[in-house]
Motif scaffolding. Structure first.
Motif, PDB file in Angstrom:
ATOM      1  N   ASN A 124       0.627  -1.039   0.075  1.00  0.00           N
ATOM      2  CA  ASN A 124       0.174  -0.144  -0.169  1.00  0.00           C
ATOM      3  C   ASN A 124       0.893   1.197   0.042  1.00  0.00           C
ATOM      4  O   ASN A 124       0.506   2.196  -0.833  1.00  0.00           O
ATOM      5  CB  ASN A 124      -0.934  -0.042   1.230  1.00  0.00           C
ATOM      6  N   ILE A 125       1.894   1.206   0.907  1.00  0.00           N
ATOM      7  CA  ILE A 125       2.932   2.457   0.951  1.00  0.00           C
ATOM      8  C   ILE A 125       3.489   2.598  -0.302  1.00  0.00           C
ATOM      9  O   ILE A 125       3.598   3.623  -0.958  1.00  0.00           O
ATOM     10  CB  ILE A 125       3.689   2.114   2.119  1.00  0.00           C
ATOM     11  N   ALA A 126       4.151   1.417  -0.957  1.00  0.00           N
ATOM     12  CA  ALA A 126       4.901   1.343  -2.052  1.00  0.00           C
ATOM     13  C   ALA A 126       4.127   1.949  -3.419  1.00  0.00           C
ATOM     14  O   ALA A 126       4.484   2.850  -4.002  1.00  0.00           O
ATOM     15  CB  ALA A 126       5.396  -0.094  -2.479  1.00  0.00           C
ATOM     16  N   THR A 127       2.675   1.243  -3.681  1.00  0.00           N
ATOM     17  CA  THR A 127       2.257   1.594  -4.644  1.00  0.00           C
ATOM     18  C   THR A 127       1.619   3.454  -4.504  1.00  0.00           C
ATOM     19  O   THR A 127       1.716   4.069  -5.383  1.00  0.00           O
ATOM     20  CB  THR A 127       0.977   1.003  -4.968  1.00  0.00           C
ATOM     21  N   THR A 128       1.146   3.795  -3.215  1.00  0.00           N
ATOM     22  CA  THR A 128       0.866   5.003  -3.169  1.00  0.00           C
ATOM     23  C   THR A 128       2.114   5.960  -3.580  1.00  0.00           C
ATOM     24  O   THR A 128       1.907   6.888  -4.158  1.00  0.00           O
ATOM     25  CB  THR A 128       0.362   5.123  -1.665  1.00  0.00           C
ATOM     26  N   ALA A 129       3.255   5.807  -2.976  1.00  0.00           N
ATOM     27  CA  ALA A 129       4.221   6.472  -3.122  1.00  0.00           C
ATOM     28  C   ALA A 129       4.878   6.308  -4.705  1.00  0.00           C
ATOM     29  O   ALA A 129       4.960   7.633  -5.126  1.00  0.00           O
ATOM     30  CB  ALA A 129       5.751   6.019  -2.554  1.00  0.00           C
ATOM     31  N   ALA A 130       4.663   5.457  -5.392  1.00  0.00           N
ATOM     32  CA  ALA A 130       4.905   5.287  -6.822  1.00  0.00           C
ATOM     33  C   ALA A 130       3.924   6.326  -7.614  1.00  0.00           C
ATOM     34  O   ALA A 130       4.302   6.903  -8.577  1.00  0.00           O
ATOM     35  CB  ALA A 130       4.753   3.941  -7.437  1.00  0.00           C
ATOM     36  N   SER A 131       2.828   6.367  -7.170  1.00  0.00           N
ATOM     37  CA  SER A 131       1.622   7.003  -7.891  1.00  0.00           C
ATOM     38  C   SER A 131       1.781   8.415  -7.649  1.00  0.00           C
ATOM     39  O   SER A 131       1.512   9.368  -8.222  1.00  0.00           O
ATOM     40  CB  SER A 131       0.337   6.697  -7.245  1.00  0.00           C
ATOM     41  N   MET A 132       2.828   9.082  -6.536  1.00  0.00           N
ATOM     42  CA  MET A 132       3.115  10.087  -6.491  1.00  0.00           C
ATOM     43  C   MET A 132       4.272  10.446  -6.793  1.00  0.00           C
ATOM     44  O   MET A 132       4.922  11.580  -6.775  1.00  0.00           O
ATOM     45  CB  MET A 132       3.225  10.593  -5.009  1.00  0.00           C
ATOM     46  N   GLY A 133       4.915   9.658  -7.778  1.00  0.00           N
ATOM     47  CA  GLY A 133       6.295   9.979  -8.500  1.00  0.00           C
ATOM     48  C   GLY A 133       7.381   9.668  -7.853  1.00  0.00           C
ATOM     49  O   GLY A 133       8.646  10.173  -7.945  1.00  0.00           O
ATOM     50  N   THR A 134       7.379   8.941  -6.677  1.00  0.00           N
ATOM     51  CA  THR A 134       8.506   8.365  -5.966  1.00  0.00           C
ATOM     52  C   THR A 134       9.273   7.024  -6.789  1.00  0.00           C
ATOM     53  O   THR A 134       8.312   6.360  -7.058  1.00  0.00           O
ATOM     54  CB  THR A 134       8.030   8.237  -4.310  1.00  0.00           C
ATOM     55  N   GLU A 135      10.398   7.176  -6.580  1.00  0.00           N
ATOM     56  CA  GLU A 135      11.003   6.053  -7.218  1.00  0.00           C
ATOM     57  C   GLU A 135      10.988   5.008  -5.973  1.00  0.00           C
ATOM     58  O   GLU A 135      11.957   5.024  -4.872  1.00  0.00           O
ATOM     59  CB  GLU A 135      12.521   6.331  -7.705  1.00  0.00           C
ATOM     60  N   VAL A 136      10.442   3.952  -5.880  1.00  0.00           N
ATOM     61  CA  VAL A 136      10.281   2.776  -4.869  1.00  0.00           C
ATOM     62  C   VAL A 136      11.121   1.617  -5.047  1.00  0.00           C
ATOM     63  O   VAL A 136      10.961   1.150  -6.336  1.00  0.00           O
ATOM     64  CB  VAL A 136       8.843   2.458  -4.626  1.00  0.00           C
TER      65      VAL A 136
END
Lengths: 164, 164, 164
Positions: free
Chosen positions: C28-40
């Motif tokens: 949940n954290i990983a996909t949310t961060a990715a959707s906000m442009g974060t490289e995870v």
């Protein structure tokens, strides 16, 4: 780095666990950091929600599964148990006795301290829905209800990010 | 960021868990980071104190509760168990056998390595008091005894902060 | 800090646990961060390897101990259980039912989503060796196999580093 720049001193803690020892560690770090001028945000999710639930959770509403989850997940910082050596409650009672003897604040006292120090406490709306909880099930110290995007936004701006 | 600036490469690890697998993960990350020039601080608290306790913890002093906690919490990296699949010791023995077979260092060897590489190991004085432990109960690799404020100060200056 | 600089928005998650609830929190954290442009980057180690193993892990090769570990560690996101209140599977089934009812993506769906969003998934080669696993035992979303040095290098460049 940037120790002199107060605006930059931010910390987030995801509180995933609902066990007494982990909750104590989380609140000890949070209140210590707040006392040092750090802006602290605690994000309660999954079993961590139990720490900031009112002692009498809503039981009797919703479908049978939500009711069942509510009964098992009886809320309240006073009811948490140790992750190890609970020994049918004896270990937990012993830990609480020793904390009192050493004049350490209890978890309930740390919660009040954290609120007074301005530690921001957010309950995760995604897991609240899963566990059949609504805003009125939480203690007043929890003033915000939000999802993972709010957490990630906070974390990207913080120096210290912990998952407990 | 700032990979070229060695002074900025700092890491803290809160070692809360006293299980073999989590301890191995913590020391593997710590020694790897140290070998890459990172200044690593490990902060042992709660059950994590068992990892860096001497094999014979002080038993027989203090009140009956401290003695009881001491007997249950028998220290020493050699005695830790897996968090899963311990299977009355068989799983832990199997893991140790496989580690030896793959020529991986044991936890005791990693502890020595970490000390030699300059990894700073701090025992948490707050939980030491709870568990009836004093400075002489720890292995010599632990050179500092401090509370949460020391940890938070370190963490605010570090790029990587983990809670294990 | 540096919210405007996309190149600086990086996150690493060490996925140590193989339990459904912790895996859900991680994705949940990983996909949310990715959707906000974060490289995870997710680094799977120890029991976390089970999340990204193919449903039929290799059984029958290697020595008896590796085979035994493989049988116990049957892989596949579909098979994970809750860390608490599994209640012989009833709690896990209930959680999955509630997730479906609230139209939340399942862990398998989150895995696909994460891959599509470019979340980098790395399996830890050190623990793979311990558990008798090779590259062909993993789902295709896992494209990299590496040790702790790769993780530490990534973490030193990231704003957010979690150990779950």
């Amino acid at each position: 780095m940037k120790m002199g720049n107060t605006a930059d001193r931010k910390m987030t803690i995801v509180v995933f666990s609902g066990e007494l020892d982990r909750a104590l560690a989380a609140f000890n770090i949070a209140t210590t950091a707040a006392s040092m001028g750090t802006e602290v945000t605690m994000f309660f999710t999954f079993w961590g929600l139990n720490i900031v639930k009112k002692e009498r959770g809503k039981v009797g509403e919703g479908n049978w599964m939500k009711r069942m989850l509510n009964i098992i997940n009886r809320g309240g910082a006073r009811r948490l148990k140790l992750s190890k050596m609970n020994m049918a409650g004896a270990g937990t009672a012993m830990m609480k006795y020793l904390m009192g003897k050493h004049r350490m604040p209890s978890l309930q006292e740390m919660l009040i301290l954290a609120e007074e120090m301005g530690v921001k406490m957010i309950a995760c709306t995604t897991t609240m829905a899963l566990m059949g909880l609504s805003e009125k099930d939480f203690i007043p110290a929890v003033k915000e209800f939000a999802g993972a995007a709010t957490y990630v936004g906070n974390a990207l701006e913080s120096q210290v990010n912990l998952f407990i």
